[in-house]
Design a protein around this motif. Structure first.
Motif, PDB file in Angstrom:
ATOM      1  N   ALA A 107       0.821  -1.222   0.000  1.00 21.58           N
ATOM      2  CA  ALA A 107       0.000   0.000   0.000  1.00 21.58           C
ATOM      3  C   ALA A 107       0.845   1.258   0.000  1.00 21.58           C
ATOM      4  N   PRO A 111       0.509   3.149  -4.941  1.00 23.31           N
ATOM      5  CA  PRO A 111      -0.093   4.359  -5.508  1.00 23.31           C
ATOM      6  C   PRO A 111       0.839   5.146  -6.423  1.00 23.31           C
ATOM      7  N   LEU A 615      -9.006  -3.481 -10.473  1.00 18.38           N
ATOM      8  CA  LEU A 615      -9.377  -3.880  -9.114  1.00 18.38           C
ATOM      9  C   LEU A 615      -8.247  -3.613  -8.130  1.00 18.38           C
ATOM     10  N   LEU A 616      -7.018  -3.903  -8.546  1.00 18.93           N
ATOM     11  CA  LEU A 616      -5.870  -3.705  -7.665  1.00 18.93           C
ATOM     12  C   LEU A 616      -5.643  -2.225  -7.364  1.00 18.93           C
ATOM     13  N   ASN A 618      -7.781   0.316  -7.488  1.00 19.10           N
ATOM     14  CA  ASN A 618      -8.900   1.088  -6.944  1.00 19.10           C
ATOM     15  C   ASN A 618      -9.490   0.372  -5.736  1.00 19.10           C
ATOM     16  N   THR A 619      -9.754   1.135  -4.700  1.00 15.66           N
ATOM     17  CA  THR A 619     -10.266   0.546  -3.457  1.00 15.66           C
ATOM     18  C   THR A 619     -11.775   0.682  -3.314  1.00 15.66           C
ATOM     19  N   LYS A 620     -12.454   1.241  -4.300  1.00 12.71           N
ATOM     20  CA  LYS A 620     -13.910   1.391  -4.224  1.00 12.71           C
ATOM     21  C   LYS A 620     -14.570   0.020  -4.109  1.00 12.71           C
ATOM     22  N   LYS A 621     -15.645  -0.051  -3.342  1.00  9.80           N
ATOM     23  CA  LYS A 621     -16.354  -1.316  -3.124  1.00  9.80           C
ATOM     24  C   LYS A 621     -17.690  -1.312  -3.866  1.00  9.80           C
ATOM     25  N   VAL A 648      -8.694 -10.406  -4.491  1.00 13.65           N
ATOM     26  CA  VAL A 648      -8.821  -8.961  -4.700  1.00 13.65           C
ATOM     27  C   VAL A 648     -10.284  -8.596  -4.927  1.00 13.65           C
ATOM     28  N   SER A 651     -12.260  -8.578  -1.779  1.00  9.60           N
ATOM     29  CA  SER A 651     -11.962  -7.416  -0.925  1.00  9.60           C
ATOM     30  C   SER A 651     -12.619  -6.144  -1.435  1.00  9.60           C
ATOM     31  N   ARG A 652     -13.126  -6.161  -2.672  1.00 11.57           N
ATOM     32  CA  ARG A 652     -13.782  -4.977  -3.249  1.00 11.57           C
ATOM     33  C   ARG A 652     -15.307  -5.080  -3.184  1.00 11.57           C
ATOM     34  N   LYS A 654     -18.883  -4.932  -1.044  1.00 13.71           N
ATOM     35  CA  LYS A 654     -19.515  -4.421   0.167  1.00 13.71           C
ATOM     36  C   LYS A 654     -20.060  -5.590   0.994  1.00 13.71           C
TER      37      LYS A 654
END
Length: 821
Positions: A107, A111, A615-616, A618-621, A648, A651-652, A654
């Motif tokens: 992490a 980025p 997917l990797l 972006n952390t949006k769910k 992955v 983890s994305r 909800k």
């Protein structure tokens, strides 16, 4: 010059062949590393054309630096010592690369490799890949000039220029043959059996072994070798001595070889060097694209093309070493370039004649298919690439390798490699999109012909030049439109075509029904419009099974029908669709009347990216993630079916979110389906199996993963279906009622304790599916009928029905629909 006595000759022969052997291993190690690194870095950046180009360019630029500095160092240090040090650096750094990649995926660092600006992102990734590989690629580049210097300064070496050049050409050919063996070993064994990262470790071990053997040879030279008499000065000189190097550098060339080593102009040398690098690699890109029009585009068929290319280069280098003893290098270069150019334009016609641009379907097994593919590739590109493979070794000889081979070979190869990297990029991102495949091939051939024709004229080979000019001109006019075979088949018409970095993207229309479809490279379809299009169902089923799906992600756009199927769902507020090929987005836009205007709809955002990388990065769910049908045997597609990808994706999601993986059973064998299902089930607490298309010839199935059981409320689903009908979004008889939808439920897939998984390290699906495909072992027809027993025995505890039905009756109805009895 006096001949060596039998003892000396035997010693020299054994010495040379041992050095040739380690240089063969060095070539194999280099290609295994390149293949492994490209996969490891591709997982970080996404398997896009941009990412692949970044890795390849980084590899080439690093090698070019190594060639350049290796040229200088080859005159300062003992060649075998320099070679050994370079191989040690390659080996040690290869062990470090996977660890650095792992750290960069954290992490803290990840980025920095993603940016909303494509330019900044590309520059950042290019810099990372370049510096990540730089120590190893520089060291790999150093090995060639070191070996060239060894073969030109060893006391065993003959003093005549052609003999020295022949040995250097042979060393280059042997190294290229080693690269060929590395491609074959990685493709057919190492990657899937040993593992992706572990393959690079094997290559590192080979590099270290080469270093050890080189040092042992050097020690033998310096300490235990019988003294060889320097026949020109009557002095006894040990192998590799500095005195010998100084003496050999001051010798005059053998008069018999003067025509092979007459000094050319610098512009001529540079032009030929740049052309042989940039033109050849551009041509490799074009040939790879050409074969993608007919092959099934697995890692194996790509491996066949690359292996044939390397084999032809190796043969060309060997021929150069042999023929330069018989005629002048200038004449040989002219003849090789002009003949190669004629063979290039002929290759388009040979390709069209052998394949008719139809899907290559030779043989009844995987082995016979590959054998047939190999024969086609050899016939199409073998003659042309063999001719082009002669040019660079001949340029070395023309520059005069009898004195300072390391310097000459290193500097010229550095320029050649930089040109190769540039040619690859130009072909991928400019020539193919701008002028198309056939014109690009003829243009590259034209450059080689102009160079060869001019040299032949300057060498007064007027008759040969004239005959080749007539042949080239005649064949070129035909090769621009090879047999006009790219026109659509009867019953279809071409609406629009895009020349993309991934090949041709076509929108086709079926004249009888008016339905549209999108295809890639003639034979790969992305779906077809129609009244009851299955693609809509691929959106409806997972969305209906979620209580309130507001945020939805689609991995793949294709025709846009599946994405469009989500638009009428009332709860859905935001839709993101990720598509790898930007031209597919434009093609989907032309089908707006059928896909609810998905590309430009206010609910929908289109992202052009590798779906896994998206997917990797972006952390949006999301409430629902839908992974489209991907051809499992296509190179790199298997990474969308790995445990890591599913982790992955999970983890994305909800809370109470669902992930839907659509699978074409007709493109999977039993073991591959179970690999995917077990990998999927190892991540999700509950995995349920649903039919998407009950068709025995083209069965489609969905794996739906969730952390809790699915609640199948018939009343709520009926209400959702009614809302869809009111909005015109539901006209599918397969799921027009809650009962019909429940009939598509197959059961729960539970992972076996001894299951084998599809992982990033062991991408088994990618390598096993092509074998099942060509061996006719897909789950369809009679195979599906037999495999239905597996589905019949699945438990049914992960879906809670408000109106429980009889699972036996449900499966009986599925069997009746599929097989009629």
């Amino acid at each position: 010059m006096t001949k060596l006595n039998p003892t000396q000759a035997s010693f020299c022969n054994s010495q040379y062949w041992l050095v040739y052997f380690i240089f063969f291993l060095s070539g194999a190690s280099a290609l295994i590393c390149e293949i492994s690194w490209s996969r490891q870095i591709g997982l970080m950046f996404g398997h896009t054309v941009h990412a692949a180009s970044i890795v390849l360019a980084s590899y080439f630029f690093g090698m070019a630096i190594g060639y350049w500095f290796g040229a200088k160092w080859s005159l300062r240090y003992r060649p075998l010592m320099g070679y050994a040090v370079a191989e040690v650096i390659v080996g040690l750094w290869t062990f470090a690369v996977p660890q650095i990649i792992q750290i960069s995926e954290s992490a803290t660092f990840a980025p920095w490799l993603s940016n909303s600006s494509l330019t900044l992102q590309t520059c950042g990734r290019a810099g990372f890949a370049f510096f990540l590989l730089l120590p190893a690629t520089i060291a790999l580049g150093v090995t060639l000039p070191m070996m060239a210097q060894y073969f030109s300064t060893s006391p065993c070496a003959s003093r005549s220029g052609p003999d020295t050049s022949a040995r250097v050409s042979l060393a280059y050919a042997v190294n290229t043959a080693g690269a060929l063996s590395g491609v074959l070993a990685a493709t057919f064994f190492l990657l899937v059996t040993i593992g992706v990262r572990k393959s690079s470790y094997c290559a590192a071990a080979i590099s270290l072994l080469c270093a050890i053997i080189a040092l042992l040879i050097l020690r033998r030279d310096l300490r235990t070798t019988p003294i060889l008499r320097d026949l020109d000065t009557d002095k006894d000189l040990p192998l590799e001595s500095e005195t010998f190097i100084e003496n050999s550098a001051s010798r005059e060339a053998n008069p018999k070889s003067s025509r092979a080593t007459c000094p050319p102009s610098t512009p001529m040398l540079l032009s030929l060097t740049i052309l042989s690098g940039g033109g050849a690699l551009a041509l490799q890109v074009l040939y790879t694209r050409m074969f993608s029009l007919v092959f099934h585009n697995s890692t194996y068929t790509f491996g066949v093309v690359v292996a044939t290319w390397l084999a032809s280069l190796s043969i060309g280098a060997m021929l150069a070493g042999w023929l330069q003893k018989k005629m002048s290098c200038r004449s040989l270069i002219g003849l090789a370039s002009a003949t190669g150019a004629t063979a290039i334009v002929s290759s388009s016609l040979i390709f069209a004649g052998l394949t008719q641009l139809k899907y290559f379907n030779f043989g009844d097994s995987f082995a016979t298919y590959l054998a047939g593919a190999l024969l086609v590739v050899l016939a199409v590109i073998g003659p042309a690439v063999t001719c082009l493979g002669m040019v660079l070794p001949l340029v070395w000889s023309l520059a005069g390798t009898q004195k300072k081979a390391g310097l000459i070979v290193g500097r010229l190869t550095a320029i050649n490699t930089l040109a190769a990297a540039t040619g690859c990029l130009v072909a991928s991102f400019f020539l193919l999109p701008a002028i198309g495949l056939w014109y690009s091939i003829v243009m590259i051939a034209g450059l080689f012909f102009i160079a060869g024709f001019w040299i032949l004229l300057s060498e007064r080979h007027l008759k040969t030049a004239s005959l080749l000019a007539i042949a080239f001109g005649t064949i070129s006019s035909l090769a621009l439109h090879p047999l006009d075979l790219e026109h659509p088949k009867d019953g279809e018409k071409l609406i629009q075509r895009w020349n993309s970095a991934f090949g041709w993207i076509d929108v086709m229309q079926v004249t009888q029904t008016g339905a549209f479809r999108i295809r890639q490279n003639l034979h790969y379809g992305f779906g077809t419009t129609g009244k009851y299009a299955r693609e809509y169902r691929q959106a409806h089923i997972p969305l209906l099974l979620h209580q309130k799906p507001e945020d939805v992600l689609f991995m793949g756009l294709g025709t846009g029908l599946t994405v469009g199927g989500a638009i009428p769902h009332q709860p859905v507020k935001r839709i993101v669709a990720v598509e790898l090929i930007k031209e597919v987005v434009e093609a989907a836009r032309t089908l707006s009347d059928d896909n609810y205007g998905a590309v430009d709809h206010p609910k929908v955002k289109i992202k052009v990216d590798d779906a896994r990388h998206f997917l990797l990065a972006n952390t949006k769910k999301y409430d629902v993630i839908v992974s489209d049908l991907f051809v499992p045997w296509e190179s790199k597609s298997g990474y969308l079916y790995t445990v890591e990808n599913y982790r992955v994706a999970a983890s994305r999601l909800k809370p109470n979110g669902v992930f839907c993986q659509w699978l074409p059973l007709y493109q999977l064998g039993e073991r591959e389906f179970e690999l995917i299902a077990d990998s999927f089930s190892s991540v999700f607490q509950h995995t349920t199996v649903w039919w998407g298309q009950l068709n025995s010839n083209y069965p489609v199935i969905a794996l739906i993963g969730s952390e809790s059981t699915l609640e199948f409320d018939s009343t709520q689903i009926t209400q959702k279906l009614n809302n869809l009908k009111q909005k015109g979004g539901m006209s599918d008889p397969k799921i027009e009622t809650a009962e019909r939808l429940s009939d598509l439920y197959v059961g729960d897939w539970n992972v076996d304790a001894n299951a084998i998984f599809n992982t990033d390290e062991y991408p088994r699906v990618e390598f096993l599916t092509p074998i099942s495909n060509r061996n006719r072992q897909m789950i369809q027809g009679e195979t599906l009928k037999r495999y239905f027993d597996v589905f019949y025995k699945l438990p049914t505890r992960s879906v809670e029905f408000s109106k429980p039905g009889n699972s036996i009756h449900r499966r009986t109805r599925q069997h009746l629909i599929l097989f009629g009895k």
